[in-house]
Design an enzyme around this catalytic site. Structure first.
Site, PDB file in Angstrom:
ATOM      1  CB  SER A   1      -6.844  14.569 -29.619  1.00  0.00           C
ATOM      2  OG  SER A   1      -7.201  13.383 -30.289  1.00  0.00           O
TER       3      SER A   1
ATOM      4  CE  LYS B   1      -5.374  10.675 -27.529  1.00  0.00           C
ATOM      5  NZ  LYS B   1      -5.763  12.068 -27.811  1.00  0.00           N
TER       6      LYS B   1
END
Length: 802
Positions: free
Chosen positions: A650, A693
């Site tokens: 990611s 996030k």
């Protein structure tokens, strides 16, 4: 690029789509919510009459598989299916093999009650009757008749003996001896030896004839003794029949439709006359054994051991939480009496399989597999369709203790095992019998689609939990908030989580806060309070990380610009609680062969997936800038201040931007953070934990001097559907103090972070000079030109160099 609008950051539940004011108006859900596939599998398995169609329910722990299965069975079991009672009784012919009786549900308890009443009466009546004057008189008459015949027969022989001067004497009970007489006294060896040979022969011949007569008399006496015993037995039987005959006739008539029960009653009837001493003796031993085994003080020989008692028209549904060998298959208890271990049929105890016979048994697969011998025993019982009670000691040792061997119980049961997919795959792979015995797999979903209809269905599911847990009812706003949280748990705006345990816990905690506030119903405020409380309880480690950002221990920049430095985002999990963190990714360039050194991989802190991501972005760089000529710039990548393992791809988009910034010398905007993975074509791919996030960088910005209005997060466009952001983030976006951007390609992310166009190649492969890619292209061309000039200078100086 424009930031995402508010409606794409959070999909709220529209109250008008919930046509109720509270869960009190909703009918609790009887079905398995969102589990149509699993429900169809269960329906099919339960309807199949053949063996082997047991169910393995596959799914994560906490999905509520057991609760949903119990709810389904409660409403869908075949109530016309006949259940049975099972009893063990004494086998009078072979006491080591107790007899099994099968009765319709409810009649087992009735039979035990009938036999208890009968035996309770006999314990009192038999001693009274057999001690009565009339019985004693008849018994004495029989005894006297036998005694008179015995005396007459022996007297006849004794009379003949006396005539020949021989005496008939009694040596032992039932033993007789003929002795020659010397007057009034028997001959001794000396006196008999002193007789003449004629006298000796006369005595010997007389005794021989008398012995023949004695043997004939004794044979008659033996016949008369058997005749006496038969007459005494007949008298006992006649007396017993007078006491209990009508009661036995009534019992036989009552259970006429059950041949096995009738046969047992007749066996008891015949056995009573032969074992009257059980009732006539003092019975201290029986009482002691009964006390030791917690049974009633009555003749154990005629007890009814009701192994399983079912209610009429009820199909048994048993949940076994501790499937040990004894708990599952039953066992035989022992009692100690005067130092001797004792057992009999009345000490047989049932297991869960006995109790579930004719119905359903639900167990956890892992617990079954953990217990020794249980899995093999379960397969053996299912294959044989019979349940044999064997002691665990006999299974574990070569030498078995002396015990009883009860008749096997016919087994007709459906097993439902709950387990995860890994266990299911292991059983499929390593146990060939598993697929034959568990032919049906109920695959439980983790999520369901979120539509107007499914939201109403979910509301009914919430109502069923409220009723089941006896909680305060929820307002429609509270239901809407729970549905929104469920979408957040599913990490998708158009999905709802089916993790029933988490929803049940949320409702319990919301109920607590509602009661603390003395509210009559759970509102959205109480749900929000429960969520905040749960976050606070689990966020100690998160707050420690945030403290390190606040005090500057962890280096993070949320303002300004810097070459080769990008704010990447990661997710940490601490025992079920997940939160996002900012991570500084840096890249440096130097003269080399064009390779990218992954520092995390080289020091063995990078996982395989992370290493793969770095290789992909290296491939992308080569496809852009080293198609015709080699790159003379190498680079290194690392996660700054990282001291643990890094895995996942990611951060590959952030790493790529850091590399591009380092190659071009164009600084990166530090007020933006980025997450996403890339493929070899530069397409941005989705990642997990997008909500955590975004929220992690939002908090970081607050900690590092507050929100400026320029800060934000770049996410993959394919992750927009996963956004269910916290209300604080949404509110900041609404006020223009924070932003979320979505990108589909690397060039878009570069443009956002570096503040200038990435650049698009023309037909000749040339990028605009002021674009990011144009700057890199020019830098690489200059280095190649320098390389060619250096090569030419060397060749001119030394012609042998080629």
């Amino acid at each position: 690029m424009k930031p995402l609008p508010l409606h794409q950051l959070y999909k709220a539940c529209v109250l008008k789509d919930l046509p109720f004011k509270s869960t009190r108006q909703l009918e609790p859900l009887a079905e398995i919510v969102g589990q149509n596939r699993a429900q169809e599998a269960v329906r099919f398995a339960l309807a199949m009459p053949h063996g082997g169609y047991n169910v393995y329910a596959v799914g994560r722990n906490g999905l509520g598989k057991r609760t949903m299965m119990l709810r389904y069975l409660e409403h869908h079991v075949d109530t016309e299916q006949q259940s049975h009672d099972w009893c063990y009784v004494a086998n009078f012919e072979d006491p080591r093999s107790p007899t099994l009786l099968k009765l319709p549900a409810g009649q087992g308890a009735q039979l035990r009650q009938d036999m208890d009443k009968l035996m309770t009466r006999l314990v009192k009546v038999i001693p009274q009757t057999f001690d009565s004057d009339s019985f004693v008189e008849r018994a004495e008459q029989l005894k006297n008749e036998y005694g008179k015949k015995q005396e007459d027969a022996l007297e006849k022989v004794a009379s003949q003996a006396r005539k020949k001067k021989v005496s008939l004497t009694v040596t032992t009970p039932g033993g007789y001896r003929l002795v020659a007489m010397n007057g009034e006294e028997p001959h001794t060896a000396e006196t008999f030896e002193a007789l003449s040979d004629t006298e000796k022969n006369r005595f010997e011949q007389a005794i021989d004839k008398l012995e023949k007569q004695l043997r004939q008399a004794l044979r008659k006496i033996a016949d008369w003794e058997q005749e006496y015993a038969d007459k005494q037995q007949a008298l006992n039987q006649e007396t017993l029949e007078g006491i209990i005959g009508h009661q036995f006739d009534e019992l036989v008539a009552r259970y006429a439709g059950l041949p096995d029960v009738v046969a047992y009653l007749n066996a008891v009837r015949a056995d009573l006359a032969e074992n009257l001493d059980i009732f006539l003796d003092d019975g201290e031993e029986q009482a002691a054994i009964a006390y030791a085994s917690l049974d009633k003080k009555m003749p154990r020989r005629y007890l009814i051991n009701l192994l399983v008692h079912q209610k009429t028209n009820e199909v048994p549904v048993i949940v076994e939480d501790n499937p040990t060998y004894h708990n599952l298959f039953g066992y035989v208890e022992n009692v100690t009496y005067k130092g001797t271990v004792f057992t009999d049929f009345s000490l047989i105890r049932p297991g869960s399989l006995h109790k579930a016979n004719g119905g359903y048994l639900l167990m956890d697969a892992i617990k079954v597999l953990e217990q020794p011998f249980v899995w093999d025993g379960l397969k053996r019982a299912l294959r044989a369709r019979a349940l044999q009670i064997n002691s665990l000691e006999r299974e574990m040792t070569l030498s078995g203790t002396i015990s009883i061997e009860p008749e096997a119980v016919p087994l007709e049961v459906k097993i439902v095992l709950f387990g995860d997919r890994e266990t299911w795959l292991l059983l499929q792979e390593y146990d060939p019998e598993f697929a034959e015995l568990f032919r049906v797999t109920a695959d439980f979903e983790n999520e369901m689609y979120r539509t107007d209809d499914s939201q109403l269905l979910y509301a009914k599911f919430i109502a069923s939990l409220v009723n089941e847990k006896k909680l305060l009812h929820c307002t429609h706003k509270a239901v809407a908030r729970v549905i929104e949280h469920s979408a957040r748990m599913a990490e998708h705006q158009d999905r709802l989580s089916l993790h029933a345990a988490d929803i049940a816990n949320l409702l319990r905690e919301s109920d607590y806060w509602a009661r603390q506030a003395q509210a009559k119903m759970i509102s959205d405020v109480h749900v929000e309070r429960a969520l905040e409380s749960a976050r606070y309880r689990s966020s100690r480690i998160r707050d420690q990380f945030y403290d390190s950002i606040r005090d500057g221990t962890t280096l993070v920049s949320t303002t300004g610009r810097c070459v080769g430095q990008v704010n990447a985002l990661s997710v940490l999990s601490t025992g079920g609680y997940e939160f996002g963190l900012s991570n500084r990714v840096t890249a440096t360039c130097y003269y080399g062969d064009g390779g990218v050194m992954d520092i995390e991989r080289d020091v063995k802190l990078g996982g395989n997936i992370h290493s793969k991501g770095v290789m992909i972005l290296t491939s992308w760089l080569s496809s852009r800038f080293a198609v015709d000529d080699p790159m003379h710039l190498s680079a290194s990548l690392t996660f700054e201040q990282n001291y643990g393992e890094v895995d996942g791809d990611s951060a590959s988009l952030a790493e790529l931007v850091a590399l591009v910034s380092s190659l071009s010398g164009v600084p990166v905007r530090q007020e933006l953070a980025i997450t996403g993975s890339v493929n070899q074509f530069g397409e941005v791919q989705p990642i997990g934990g997008v909500n955590e996030k975004v929220e992690g960088f939002f908090v970081t910005c607050q900690l590092k001097g507050g929100l400026t209005g320029d800060q934000g997060v770049i996410v993959p466009a394919t992750n927009v559907q996963n956004l269910m952001l916290d209300s604080d983030v949404v509110e900041a976006v609404r006020k223009g103090r924070f932003a979320v951007y979505a990108v589909t390609h690397v060039e878009e992310a570069i443009t956002l972070l570096l503040g200038r166009p990435a650049g698009k190649a023309d037909d000749k492969g040339r990028y605009p000079k002021q674009s990011v890619f144009g700057i890199i292209q020019q830098r690489l061309e200059k280095m190649r030109e320098n390389e060619r000039q250096e090569q030419a200078r060397l060749e001119h100086k030394d012609p042998s160099i080629h």
